[in-house]
Design an enzyme around this catalytic site. Structure first.
Site, PDB file in Angstrom:
ATOM      1  N   GLY A  81       0.844  -1.182   0.000  1.00 27.85           N
ATOM      2  CA  GLY A  81       0.000   0.000   0.000  1.00 27.85           C
ATOM      3  C   GLY A  81       0.879   1.231   0.000  1.00 27.85           C
ATOM      4  O   GLY A  81       2.004   1.207   0.508  1.00 27.85           O
ATOM      5  N   GLN A  86       3.561   9.705   0.703  1.00 30.96           N
ATOM      6  CA  GLN A  86       4.786   8.901   0.802  1.00 30.96           C
ATOM      7  C   GLN A  86       5.695   9.079  -0.403  1.00 30.96           C
ATOM      8  O   GLN A  86       6.844   8.636  -0.375  1.00 30.96           O
ATOM      9  CB  GLN A  86       4.439   7.421   0.995  1.00 30.96           C
ATOM     10  N   CYS A 132       6.120  -0.105   7.635  1.00 30.45           N
ATOM     11  CA  CYS A 132       5.765   1.043   6.798  1.00 30.45           C
ATOM     12  C   CYS A 132       6.949   1.406   5.919  1.00 30.45           C
ATOM     13  O   CYS A 132       8.092   1.447   6.390  1.00 30.45           O
ATOM     14  CB  CYS A 132       5.389   2.229   7.685  1.00 30.45           C
ATOM     15  N   LEU A 133       6.670   1.681   4.648  1.00 34.87           N
ATOM     16  CA  LEU A 133       7.742   2.085   3.733  1.00 34.87           C
ATOM     17  C   LEU A 133       8.398   3.389   4.181  1.00 34.87           C
ATOM     18  O   LEU A 133       9.563   3.640   3.859  1.00 34.87           O
ATOM     19  CB  LEU A 133       7.198   2.244   2.310  1.00 34.87           C
ATOM     20  N   HIS A 174      -4.082   1.556   7.722  1.00 34.56           N
ATOM     21  CA  HIS A 174      -2.734   2.127   7.713  1.00 34.56           C
ATOM     22  C   HIS A 174      -2.631   3.261   6.699  1.00 34.56           C
ATOM     23  O   HIS A 174      -2.110   4.343   7.000  1.00 34.56           O
ATOM     24  CB  HIS A 174      -1.743   1.003   7.384  1.00 34.56           C
ATOM     25  N   GLU A 175      -3.126   3.024   5.468  1.00 34.99           N
ATOM     26  CA  GLU A 175      -2.997   4.037   4.419  1.00 34.99           C
ATOM     27  C   GLU A 175      -3.902   5.231   4.679  1.00 34.99           C
ATOM     28  O   GLU A 175      -3.520   6.384   4.399  1.00 34.99           O
ATOM     29  CB  GLU A 175      -3.290   3.421   3.051  1.00 34.99           C
ATOM     30  N   HIS A 178      -2.177   7.499   7.026  1.00 36.67           N
ATOM     31  CA  HIS A 178      -1.167   8.326   6.368  1.00 36.67           C
ATOM     32  C   HIS A 178      -1.755   9.651   5.898  1.00 36.67           C
ATOM     33  O   HIS A 178      -1.145  10.717   6.074  1.00 36.67           O
ATOM     34  CB  HIS A 178      -0.592   7.596   5.147  1.00 36.67           C
TER      35      HIS A 178
END
Length: 213
Positions: A81, A86, A132-133, A174-175, A178
């Site tokens: 995701g 990001q 997380c990226l 999660h997304e 963000h």
């Protein structure tokens, strides 16, 4: 969920028909990715990650091109995701290419997402590890509901409703976090957050990141 944005709809309101994001998942993801260009990933500390993103109000070629780049960036970073901030874009849109706990692949894009609040009797928490990226190489256990309903708009601005279970439910939450300006580590206890940042400091990302000044 704590600290969600305004405008949430109650889970017991009349739902829209759920979007089937499993049809032609591989073909759709590939088409986006081949049109797009991978961009470096912003990491914790970058201001764009720590504020609520702007609503998507224009649904046209620029948004479509951004989404193509997001799919390309997600694949380059081996993520499931990716939110627009990001890759440094202050806009409320995320993409996903994520399996659920049954191994079914879900691929899609959601603009202006809102997570429904679940009634207490439907809240079953899953405390699996989360990563997380934007916090590369770090993982921590975080309790989240194992079922999620996410409402938003598609690339044409049409209303959509996506639901997920297990790992995919975690991805949707999660997304959406963000785009509200929160990283998963912001939901951790102070000691666990410190440990995640230590893991990040000691690790080496496997993908290109944007260095913080």
């Amino acid at each position: 969920m704590a600290q969600q944005g305004s405008g949430q709809q109650a889970a017991d309101e009349e739902p829209l028909e759920f979007t089937d994001d499993t049809v032609d998942a591989a073909e759709r993801e590939l088409a986006h990715r081949e049109r797009g260009t991978a961009r470096p990933i912003t990491v914790v500390g970058n201001p764009v990650l720590h504020k609520r993103c702007r609503d998507v109000t224009e649904f046209g070629p620029e948004l479509a091109a951004l989404v193509d780049d997001m799919f390309a960036s997600q694949r380059a970073a081996e993520g499931v995701g990716l939110a627009a901030n990001q890759i440094g874009v202050d806009l409320r849109v995320f993409v996903y290419d994520c399996p659920d706990d049954d191994g079914v692949r879900h691929v899609g894009v959601i603009c202006n997402p809102v997570i429904d609040e679940l009634p207490a009797e439907q809240r079953r928490l899953d405390d699996s590890n989360e990563g997380c990226l934007s916090v590369p190489t770090a993982y921590a256990s975080l309790a989240r509901p194992d079922y999620a309903v996410c409402r938003g708009q598609d690339l044409e601005g049409k209303p959509i409703v996506v639901r997920g279970t297990g790992y995919f439910a975690r991805c949707l939450q999660h997304e959406t976090d963000h785009l509200e300006g929160y990283l998963y580590i912001d939901r951790l206890a102070k000691r666990d957050r410190k440990d995640a940042l230590r893991q990040m400091a000691e690790g080496t990302p496997r993908y290109e990141t944007v260095p913080n000044d």
